[in-house]
Design a protein around this motif. Structure first.
Motif, short mmCIF file in Angstrom:
data_model
loop_
_atom_site.label_atom_id
_atom_site.label_comp_id
_atom_site.label_asym_id
_atom_site.label_seq_id
_atom_site.Cartn_x
_atom_site.Cartn_y
_atom_site.Cartn_z
N GLN A 288 27.83 -16.60 -21.94
CA GLN A 288 26.89 -16.37 -22.87
C GLN A 288 25.76 -17.23 -22.53
OE1 GLN A 288 28.26 -17.02 -26.77
NE2 GLN A 288 28.72 -19.35 -26.31
N ARG A 289 24.56 -16.59 -22.85
CA ARG A 289 23.22 -17.48 -22.87
C ARG A 289 23.03 -18.15 -24.17
NH1 ARG A 289 20.42 -15.80 -18.51
NH2 ARG A 289 21.24 -13.98 -17.56
N LEU B 238 23.52 -21.17 -19.38
CA LEU B 238 25.04 -20.43 -19.58
C LEU B 238 26.14 -21.18 -19.62
CD1 LEU B 238 23.77 -18.29 -16.29
CD2 LEU B 238 23.60 -17.48 -18.50
N CYS C 120 26.28 -13.31 -12.87
CA CYS C 120 25.95 -13.73 -14.30
C CYS C 120 25.84 -12.34 -15.31
CB CYS C 120 24.59 -14.57 -14.32
SG CYS C 120 25.07 -16.17 -13.95
N LYS C 121 25.04 -11.37 -14.81
CA LYS C 121 25.10 -10.33 -15.52
C LYS C 121 26.36 -9.62 -15.83
CE LYS C 121 22.62 -5.90 -15.63
NZ LYS C 121 21.55 -4.78 -15.01
N GLU D 272 28.57 -11.51 -18.12
CA GLU D 272 27.87 -11.68 -19.61
C GLU D 272 28.22 -10.28 -20.30
OE1 GLU D 272 23.60 -12.93 -21.65
OE2 GLU D 272 23.63 -12.48 -19.66
N THR E 156 32.29 -18.22 -22.65
CA THR E 156 32.88 -18.02 -23.73
C THR E 156 34.24 -18.43 -24.05
OG1 THR E 156 33.51 -15.78 -23.21
CG2 THR E 156 31.29 -15.97 -24.02
#
Length: 171
Positions: free
Chosen positions: A104-105, A117, A94-95, A98, A120
């Motif tokens: 995106q959060r 989450l 996820c990191k 992102e 995009t």
């Protein structure tokens, strides 16, 4: 003096099974077979999109789940549960996603302590390109299987997953 070995009683059920089945081999052990088959399939698909999109297997799994209509936005905890991946691996994937602007959060209206989450626009575009490649690979893997064999294979996998999950939870 006798040269015959003295039989030793097995201490555990696992030892008893191993001792009574001298032809046991790892290659015939179901968890091993499932693991290596899964790794081979994942590696094949991953290699096909790694060079083009720069995605690792774990990153693509997260994107695939988020790109699935049923899971279009979910928490990192839900991703861990859905993928059965280690929470550290999910966090790392996820990191990276992102940082690349592929997920995106967004605020979680149901629980203000967590975020959802979601893909995009760039993430959805990559998902739309990768899915046809993944599905083409699936078709290649099933070449030579009759339609009823493909259906039976999927049914058996689903039943095995359900059984393992039930045993894990004591059901």
């Amino acid at each position: 003096m006798s040269t015959n070995p003295v039989p030793v009683e097995p201490e555990t059920a696992a030892e008893a099974t191993f001792e009574t089945q001298p032809d046991w081999r790892l290659a015939g052990f179901l968890p091993y077979q499932l693991s290596i088959a899964s790794n081979a399939v994942s590696s094949l698909i991953a290699e096909r999109y790694r060079k083009r999109f720069g995605l690792k297997v774990m990153e693509w799994r997260v994107m695939a789940v988020l790109g699935d209509g049923a899971n279009a936005a979910c928490t990192q905890q839900a991703l861990t549960r859905i993928t059965l991946m280690d929470k550290v691996a999910v966090n790392r994937a996820c990191k990276v996603l992102e940082e690349r602007g592929l997920i995106q959060r967004v605020p979680n209206e149901r629980d203000g302590r967590s975020h959802l989450l979601e893909l995009t626009g760039d993430g959805r575009a990559i998902h739309a390109e990768v899915m046809p490649l993944a599905l083409a690979t699936e078709r290649e893997l099933f070449e030579g299987f009759a339609p009823d064999e493909r259906a039976a294979f999927r049914e058996f996998l689903g039943r095995m997953h359900k059984r393992a999950a039930g045993l894990a939870t004591g059901d």
